[in-house]
Design a protein around this motif. Sequence first.
Motif, PDB file in Angstrom:
ATOM      1  N   ILE A 303       0.859  -1.190   0.000  1.00 38.44           N
ATOM      2  CA  ILE A 303       0.000   0.000   0.000  1.00 38.44           C
ATOM      3  C   ILE A 303       0.891   1.235   0.000  1.00 38.44           C
ATOM      4  O   ILE A 303       2.110   1.137   0.205  1.00 38.44           O
ATOM      5  N   ASN A 304       0.289   2.405  -0.212  1.00 35.87           N
ATOM      6  CA  ASN A 304       1.069   3.635  -0.343  1.00 35.87           C
ATOM      7  C   ASN A 304       0.959   4.577   0.847  1.00 35.87           C
ATOM      8  O   ASN A 304       1.753   5.511   0.966  1.00 35.87           O
ATOM      9  N   GLN A 305      -0.060   4.373   1.714  1.00 36.98           N
ATOM     10  CA  GLN A 305      -0.250   5.293   2.823  1.00 36.98           C
ATOM     11  C   GLN A 305      -0.691   4.536   4.072  1.00 36.98           C
ATOM     12  O   GLN A 305      -1.268   3.451   3.996  1.00 36.98           O
ATOM     13  N   PHE A 306      -0.401   5.139   5.204  1.00 32.71           N
ATOM     14  CA  PHE A 306      -0.945   4.700   6.482  1.00 32.71           C
ATOM     15  C   PHE A 306      -1.746   5.846   7.082  1.00 32.71           C
ATOM     16  O   PHE A 306      -1.333   7.021   7.008  1.00 32.71           O
ATOM     17  N   VAL A 307      -2.873   5.520   7.708  1.00 34.87           N
ATOM     18  CA  VAL A 307      -3.563   6.481   8.552  1.00 34.87           C
ATOM     19  C   VAL A 307      -2.933   6.384   9.936  1.00 34.87           C
ATOM     20  O   VAL A 307      -2.721   5.279  10.457  1.00 34.87           O
ATOM     21  N   VAL A 308      -2.594   7.525  10.511  1.00 27.20           N
ATOM     22  CA  VAL A 308      -1.966   7.559  11.829  1.00 27.20           C
ATOM     23  C   VAL A 308      -3.050   7.820  12.863  1.00 27.20           C
ATOM     24  O   VAL A 308      -3.793   8.806  12.761  1.00 27.20           O
ATOM     25  N   VAL A 309      -3.165   6.932  13.833  1.00 22.93           N
ATOM     26  CA  VAL A 309      -4.213   7.051  14.858  1.00 22.93           C
ATOM     27  C   VAL A 309      -3.600   6.950  16.245  1.00 22.93           C
ATOM     28  O   VAL A 309      -2.488   6.429  16.417  1.00 22.93           O
ATOM     29  N   ASP A 310      -4.354   7.447  17.244  1.00 27.21           N
ATOM     30  CA  ASP A 310      -3.922   7.281  18.631  1.00 27.21           C
ATOM     31  C   ASP A 310      -4.546   6.008  19.199  1.00 27.21           C
ATOM     32  O   ASP A 310      -5.172   5.230  18.468  1.00 27.21           O
ATOM     33  N   ASP A 311      -4.392   5.802  20.485  1.00 28.24           N
ATOM     34  CA  ASP A 311      -4.874   4.566  21.102  1.00 28.24           C
ATOM     35  C   ASP A 311      -6.393   4.427  21.030  1.00 28.24           C
ATOM     36  O   ASP A 311      -6.924   3.315  21.083  1.00 28.24           O
ATOM     37  N   ALA A 312      -7.096   5.560  20.910  1.00 23.40           N
ATOM     38  CA  ALA A 312      -8.558   5.530  20.823  1.00 23.40           C
ATOM     39  C   ALA A 312      -9.052   5.456  19.378  1.00 23.40           C
ATOM     40  O   ALA A 312     -10.240   5.610  19.123  1.00 23.40           O
ATOM     41  N   LYS A 313      -8.131   5.238  18.434  1.00 25.17           N
ATOM     42  CA  LYS A 313      -8.444   5.171  17.004  1.00 25.17           C
ATOM     43  C   LYS A 313      -8.848   6.531  16.422  1.00 25.17           C
ATOM     44  O   LYS A 313      -9.466   6.602  15.357  1.00 25.17           O
ATOM     45  N   LYS A 314      -8.471   7.589  17.125  1.00 23.66           N
ATOM     46  CA  LYS A 314      -8.720   8.931  16.610  1.00 23.66           C
ATOM     47  C   LYS A 314      -7.664   9.251  15.554  1.00 23.66           C
ATOM     48  O   LYS A 314      -6.471   9.028  15.755  1.00 23.66           O
ATOM     49  N   VAL A 315      -8.112   9.800  14.411  1.00 22.89           N
ATOM     50  CA  VAL A 315      -7.197  10.109  13.317  1.00 22.89           C
ATOM     51  C   VAL A 315      -6.376  11.346  13.664  1.00 22.89           C
ATOM     52  O   VAL A 315      -6.932  12.402  13.996  1.00 22.89           O
ATOM     53  N   ILE A 316      -5.050  11.217  13.601  1.00 24.45           N
ATOM     54  CA  ILE A 316      -4.179  12.358  13.901  1.00 24.45           C
ATOM     55  C   ILE A 316      -3.243  12.690  12.747  1.00 24.45           C
ATOM     56  O   ILE A 316      -2.542  13.701  12.775  1.00 24.45           O
ATOM     57  N   GLY A 317      -3.224  11.821  11.694  1.00 21.73           N
ATOM     58  CA  GLY A 317      -2.346  12.129  10.572  1.00 21.73           C
ATOM     59  C   GLY A 317      -2.418  11.073   9.483  1.00 21.73           C
ATOM     60  O   GLY A 317      -3.101  10.059   9.614  1.00 21.73           O
ATOM     61  N   VAL A 318      -1.688  11.354   8.405  1.00 20.62           N
ATOM     62  CA  VAL A 318      -1.519  10.411   7.296  1.00 20.62           C
ATOM     63  C   VAL A 318      -0.063  10.484   6.873  1.00 20.62           C
ATOM     64  O   VAL A 318       0.526  11.565   6.802  1.00 20.62           O
ATOM     65  N   ILE A 319       0.536   9.336   6.616  1.00 21.19           N
ATOM     66  CA  ILE A 319       1.912   9.292   6.121  1.00 21.19           C
ATOM     67  C   ILE A 319       1.950   8.409   4.886  1.00 21.19           C
ATOM     68  O   ILE A 319       1.284   7.367   4.837  1.00 21.19           O
ATOM     69  N   SER A 320       2.710   8.834   3.880  1.00 19.62           N
ATOM     70  CA  SER A 320       2.770   8.096   2.622  1.00 19.62           C
ATOM     71  C   SER A 320       4.184   7.597   2.358  1.00 19.62           C
ATOM     72  O   SER A 320       5.159   8.086   2.942  1.00 19.62           O
ATOM     73  N   MET A 321       4.288   6.649   1.473  1.00 20.49           N
ATOM     74  CA  MET A 321       5.598   6.151   1.057  1.00 20.49           C
ATOM     75  C   MET A 321       6.429   7.268   0.463  1.00 20.49           C
ATOM     76  O   MET A 321       7.647   7.345   0.646  1.00 20.49           O
ATOM     77  N   HIS A 322       5.774   8.163  -0.276  1.00 26.56           N
ATOM     78  CA  HIS A 322       6.462   9.309  -0.876  1.00 26.56           C
ATOM     79  C   HIS A 322       7.118  10.165   0.189  1.00 26.56           C
ATOM     80  O   HIS A 322       8.260  10.622   0.027  1.00 26.56           O
ATOM     81  N   ASP A 323       6.417  10.396   1.318  1.00 28.87           N
ATOM     82  CA  ASP A 323       6.984  11.190   2.418  1.00 28.87           C
ATOM     83  C   ASP A 323       8.251  10.548   2.963  1.00 28.87           C
ATOM     84  O   ASP A 323       9.256  11.227   3.229  1.00 28.87           O
ATOM     85  N   LEU A 324       8.199   9.241   3.141  1.00 25.73           N
ATOM     86  CA  LEU A 324       9.323   8.511   3.720  1.00 25.73           C
ATOM     87  C   LEU A 324      10.529   8.501   2.794  1.00 25.73           C
ATOM     88  O   LEU A 324      11.672   8.719   3.231  1.00 25.73           O
ATOM     89  N   ILE A 325      10.288   8.271   1.522  1.00 26.87           N
ATOM     90  CA  ILE A 325      11.392   8.238   0.556  1.00 26.87           C
ATOM     91  C   ILE A 325      12.024   9.614   0.415  1.00 26.87           C
ATOM     92  O   ILE A 325      13.247   9.766   0.359  1.00 26.87           O
ATOM     93  N   ASN A 326      11.189  10.664   0.369  1.00 24.30           N
ATOM     94  CA  ASN A 326      11.711  12.025   0.249  1.00 24.30           C
ATOM     95  C   ASN A 326      12.554  12.413   1.457  1.00 24.30           C
ATOM     96  O   ASN A 326      13.476  13.237   1.350  1.00 24.30           O
ATOM     97  N   ALA A 327      12.247  11.813   2.617  1.00 24.45           N
ATOM     98  CA  ALA A 327      13.010  12.119   3.836  1.00 24.45           C
ATOM     99  C   ALA A 327      14.312  11.332   3.909  1.00 24.45           C
ATOM    100  O   ALA A 327      15.098  11.503   4.842  1.00 24.45           O
ATOM    101  N   GLY A 328      14.557  10.471   2.922  1.00 26.22           N
ATOM    102  CA  GLY A 328      15.788   9.702   2.899  1.00 26.22           C
ATOM    103  C   GLY A 328      15.751   8.437   3.709  1.00 26.22           C
ATOM    104  O   GLY A 328      16.790   7.853   4.001  1.00 26.22           O
ATOM    105  N   VAL A 329      14.548   8.010   4.101  1.00 21.92           N
ATOM    106  CA  VAL A 329      14.415   6.770   4.860  1.00 21.92           C
ATOM    107  C   VAL A 329      14.495   5.599   3.887  1.00 21.92           C
ATOM    108  O   VAL A 329      13.783   5.566   2.893  1.00 21.92           O
ATOM    109  N   ASN A 330      15.386   4.659   4.151  1.00 20.40           N
ATOM    110  CA  ASN A 330      15.495   3.496   3.272  1.00 20.40           C
ATOM    111  C   ASN A 330      16.021   2.297   4.042  1.00 20.40           C
ATOM    112  O   ASN A 330      16.322   2.392   5.190  1.00 20.40           O
TER     113      ASN A 330
END
Length: 330
Positions: A303-330
């Motif tokens: 998949i290309n994205q994750f929804v970021v949630v807290d312990d109560a399943k409240k949505v707090i963000g979205v992170i994508s593969m594009h974000d990670l690659i652009n940040a130099g994570v490999n």
Amino acid sequence: MNADNKPNLIDFQKVALETLSIEQHALQILAEQIDERFTKACEIILQCKGRLVVTGMGKSGHIGRKMAATFSSTGTPSFFMHPGEAGHGDLGMLVRGDVLIAISNSGKSDEIMMLMPLIKHLGVPLITISRDDTGPMPQNADVALTLGEAQEACPLGLAPTSSTTATLALGDALAVTLLEARGFTADDFARSHPAGALGKRLLLHVKHLMHTGDELPKVSPDTPMNQVLYEISDKRLGLTTVVDENDILLGIFTDGDLRRLIDKQQGFDVNLAVSEVMAKNPSTISMEAKAVVALEALHEKKINQFVVVDDAKKVIGVISMHDLINAGVN
């Protein structure tokens, strides 16, 4: 070069192997020098309240710079002090509480010997590295580490080769021993290398890269598809989350879902509520997860994205593969 200024005809590989063999022998000789003096040097450095200062002239200075850099990156604060400049004011770098490592193969460096009275006055422990312990430097040292009598690889016996290799290896031995004694970890190493690949792997977390606030696509379950498509297009993350009135995650709808919906229904009703076509139980991740873990999980789930949630399943963000690659994570 011969009289015609042409290179001599030699077996390049043979000379290279001979050089490596000579230097390898120098390391074997060095290994025989590791004794209680090495232990005492490590104990002195571990007790240091200041910095570990390294000094040396010429080729010894080049090795000293590398040693100081290695110490600093493995948990022992260190810097290099040029002995020539030290005699013209830079000796002010050295203060009580520091430890000094002085390198000279002969143990007779004039530039370092000129500094000896002030080193003694400051009460700075002195560790020397030299061929043997007969020179004035090791004779004035608290600990005199020796390399042993090894042949230089240079056939003229002039250019420092085997001796600098042995010095470098001894510095590495000190650094690694101190690293283990301090319990220095990969996370500690990453903190001193935040811009490097290891730093990014160990220090970056999802919370540092995720999209939040106005960048976060969210719609309610009764939102019609025309507004859903606008939200996906406006936020440019390739999806929108579907949440209840408390921002609890109910599902997601992606641009891939849209293509599949069009193929299946040959079009769709723009007034259709997103709850009718959203994907329930989407993949989520914690904001505290390491970025590298997120990237590996995205690859694994294809998949290309994750929804970021807290312990109560409240949505707090979205992170994508594009974000990670652009940040130099490999």
